[in-house]
Design a protein around this motif. Structure first.
Motif, PDB file in Angstrom:
ATOM      1  N   LYS A 131       0.834  -1.206   0.000  1.00 30.33           N
ATOM      2  CA  LYS A 131       0.000   0.000   0.000  1.00 30.33           C
ATOM      3  C   LYS A 131       0.867   1.254   0.000  1.00 30.33           C
ATOM      4  O   LYS A 131       0.610   2.219  -0.748  1.00 30.33           O
ATOM      5  CB  LYS A 131      -0.933   0.007   1.215  1.00 30.33           C
ATOM      6  CG  LYS A 131      -1.916   1.173   1.247  1.00 30.33           C
ATOM      7  CD  LYS A 131      -2.830   1.059   2.455  1.00 30.33           C
ATOM      8  CE  LYS A 131      -3.943   2.109   2.396  1.00 30.33           C
ATOM      9  NZ  LYS A 131      -3.438   3.490   2.399  1.00 30.33           N
ATOM     10  N   ASP A 140      -3.638   4.445  -6.387  1.00 30.65           N
ATOM     11  CA  ASP A 140      -3.915   4.216  -4.964  1.00 30.65           C
ATOM     12  C   ASP A 140      -5.361   4.548  -4.616  1.00 30.65           C
ATOM     13  O   ASP A 140      -6.011   3.822  -3.862  1.00 30.65           O
ATOM     14  CB  ASP A 140      -2.956   5.058  -4.120  1.00 30.65           C
ATOM     15  CG  ASP A 140      -3.316   5.052  -2.652  1.00 30.65           C
ATOM     16  OD1 ASP A 140      -3.294   3.966  -2.038  1.00 30.65           O
ATOM     17  OD2 ASP A 140      -3.635   6.129  -2.115  1.00 30.65           O
ATOM     18  N   LEU A 191      -7.907   1.641  -5.381  1.00 29.92           N
ATOM     19  CA  LEU A 191      -7.732   0.296  -4.847  1.00 29.92           C
ATOM     20  C   LEU A 191      -8.378   0.152  -3.478  1.00 29.92           C
ATOM     21  O   LEU A 191      -8.323   1.051  -2.647  1.00 29.92           O
ATOM     22  CB  LEU A 191      -6.247  -0.048  -4.748  1.00 29.92           C
ATOM     23  CG  LEU A 191      -5.461  -0.025  -6.057  1.00 29.92           C
ATOM     24  CD1 LEU A 191      -3.998  -0.375  -5.796  1.00 29.92           C
ATOM     25  CD2 LEU A 191      -6.067  -0.986  -7.083  1.00 29.92           C
ATOM     26  N   ASP A 192      -8.979  -1.012  -3.252  1.00 32.65           N
ATOM     27  CA  ASP A 192      -9.553  -1.351  -1.948  1.00 32.65           C
ATOM     28  C   ASP A 192      -8.614  -2.358  -1.285  1.00 32.65           C
ATOM     29  O   ASP A 192      -8.673  -3.559  -1.554  1.00 32.65           O
ATOM     30  CB  ASP A 192     -10.947  -1.951  -2.120  1.00 32.65           C
ATOM     31  CG  ASP A 192     -11.611  -2.288  -0.794  1.00 32.65           C
ATOM     32  OD1 ASP A 192     -10.947  -2.160   0.264  1.00 32.65           O
ATOM     33  OD2 ASP A 192     -12.789  -2.695  -0.799  1.00 32.65           O
ATOM     34  N   TYR A 193      -7.737  -1.864  -0.417  1.00 33.14           N
ATOM     35  CA  TYR A 193      -6.705  -2.707   0.176  1.00 33.14           C
ATOM     36  C   TYR A 193      -7.265  -3.710   1.179  1.00 33.14           C
ATOM     37  O   TYR A 193      -6.575  -4.664   1.550  1.00 33.14           O
ATOM     38  CB  TYR A 193      -5.646  -1.836   0.851  1.00 33.14           C
ATOM     39  CG  TYR A 193      -4.867  -0.973  -0.110  1.00 33.14           C
ATOM     40  CD1 TYR A 193      -3.760  -1.460  -0.777  1.00 33.14           C
ATOM     41  CD2 TYR A 193      -5.268   0.347  -0.365  1.00 33.14           C
ATOM     42  CE1 TYR A 193      -3.051  -0.672  -1.666  1.00 33.14           C
ATOM     43  CE2 TYR A 193      -4.564   1.140  -1.258  1.00 33.14           C
ATOM     44  CZ  TYR A 193      -3.461   0.634  -1.907  1.00 33.14           C
ATOM     45  OH  TYR A 193      -2.762   1.408  -2.790  1.00 33.14           O
ATOM     46  N   SER A 194      -8.484  -3.494   1.627  1.00 32.82           N
ATOM     47  CA  SER A 194      -9.071  -4.432   2.594  1.00 32.82           C
ATOM     48  C   SER A 194      -9.415  -5.767   1.950  1.00 32.82           C
ATOM     49  O   SER A 194      -9.630  -6.757   2.637  1.00 32.82           O
ATOM     50  CB  SER A 194     -10.332  -3.819   3.217  1.00 32.82           C
ATOM     51  OG  SER A 194     -11.361  -3.662   2.241  1.00 32.82           O
ATOM     52  N   SER A 218      -7.565  -7.841  -0.584  1.00 34.43           N
ATOM     53  CA  SER A 218      -6.407  -8.119  -1.433  1.00 34.43           C
ATOM     54  C   SER A 218      -5.659  -9.326  -0.889  1.00 34.43           C
ATOM     55  O   SER A 218      -5.724  -9.632   0.306  1.00 34.43           O
ATOM     56  CB  SER A 218      -5.470  -6.907  -1.486  1.00 34.43           C
ATOM     57  OG  SER A 218      -4.937  -6.632  -0.205  1.00 34.43           O
ATOM     58  N   ILE A 257      -6.531  -7.791  -6.055  1.00 34.59           N
ATOM     59  CA  ILE A 257      -7.084  -6.720  -5.237  1.00 34.59           C
ATOM     60  C   ILE A 257      -8.347  -6.170  -5.891  1.00 34.59           C
ATOM     61  O   ILE A 257      -8.500  -6.217  -7.111  1.00 34.59           O
ATOM     62  CB  ILE A 257      -6.035  -5.598  -5.045  1.00 34.59           C
ATOM     63  CG1 ILE A 257      -6.490  -4.581  -4.006  1.00 34.59           C
ATOM     64  CG2 ILE A 257      -5.700  -4.930  -6.370  1.00 34.59           C
ATOM     65  CD1 ILE A 257      -5.395  -3.616  -3.581  1.00 34.59           C
TER      66      ILE A 257
END
Length: 306
Positions: free
Chosen positions: A27, A38, A41-44, A46, A71
């Protein structure tokens, strides 16, 4: 019991350390170099795909993809793939290889993923324009234009990152563009950034940042001693803590000149410090074999600390 030696130096092999940095701080890497991506993107949601799976993607080629992340992409309301490929040496066919990887990823995942984003990270010490495009055409018709995202670290101005609290910026600061006359300033700014990160990161992540940065900094004893004194004044309660993660400072032994009667205690302290760093690296995902090779200790000794 650890082997006694005059010099204790922890250094992780470059490729593995860089890959681990990207895995741990993905991230932060995207935030730093690709802020527009950035925001999408939904980092939760991935996950990194297993490397055993990637071997099949490249068919009979011996080389594996370095990192492949699945992701969620907000714009498409679905999952995409991001392929990260660090490149440390000159390869005139690198852009073709990136296309081959992309093609095989597309062939395999086109029904499951709506988008594949290839990113190359160039870490060479040379400053040059790396080719990022593969084109094929005939008169009045373009058959193909493939272009991957890229980061050329030596072209990055180090000063634009020093006010960042980004862990990747700190770890890679010594890989960015600066002159010989600026080297001491870069070293000092890295350590200042490190001290700020120390307040919010666990010891394993801090050890990873330090191990990567230490691959790129060229040690200068007199210079580091001066920086150390400045840090001790600026952070009187943290000076010893940062020494625990500084391989070159530990190697040089800043306690030289003290009474011989405490030499045994110093050796024990160095061994304990080494053991602690090894534990942190193991907990952070480095294999016992990799750590054993890096610190030049028998594998059995490493496994005792697991």
């Amino acid at each position: 019991m650890f082997l006694k030696r005059e010099a204790i130096e922890i250094s992780i092999p470059h490729d593995e350390a860089f890959k681990k940095l990207l895995e741990t701080f993905f991230k932060e890497f995207i935030e730093l170099f690709f802020p527009e991506l950035d925001s999408m993107l939904d980092y939760s949601e991935s996950r990194f795909l297993m490397q055993e799976l990637l071997v099949d993607i490249v068919g009979e080629e011996a080389r594996e993809l370095d990192l492949l992340l699945e992701i969620r992409y907000k714009g498409l309301d679905g999952y995409i793939l991001i392929h990260l490929e660090p490149q440390s040496y000159r390869d005139t066919q690198f852009h073709e290889r990136m296309f081959i990887y992309f093609s095989r990823l597309f062939e395999r995942y086109r029904k499951e993923h709506k988008l594949i984003i290839p990113i190359a990270i160039f870490t060479s010490d040379e400053i040059r324009e790396e080719q990022d495009t593969l084109e094929m055409s005939i008169p009045e018709h373009q058959i193909l234009r493939f272009q991957f995202l890229k980061v050329e670290l030596r072209k990055q101005n180090w000063r634009q990152f020093i006010n960042s609290d980004n862990a990747v910026a700190a770890a890679l600061l010594a890989k960015m563009g600066y002159t010989t006359r600026e080297a001491r300033e870069v070293r000092g700014e890295f350590l200042r950034m490190f001290m700020q990160l120390k307040a919010r990161l666990d010891q394993g992540r801090l050890a990873l940042i330090m191990s990567v940065a230490d691959l790129y900094f060229k040690p200068d004893r007199a210079q580091d001693e001066e920086i150390l004194r400045e840090l001790m004044k600026q952070y009187p309660e943290e000076g010893e803590a940062i020494m625990e993660l500084m391989p070159h400072w530990k190697r040089w032994g800043y306690e030289e000149g003290k009474a011989e009667g405490i030499e045994e205690g110093k050796e024990k302290a160095r061994e304990e410090a080494q053991a602690e760093i090894i534990r942190k690296l193991l907990l952070h995902g480095f294999t016992p074999e990799a750590v054993s090779k890096a610190v030049e200790l028998p594998l059995d000794e490493i496994k005792k600390l697991m």
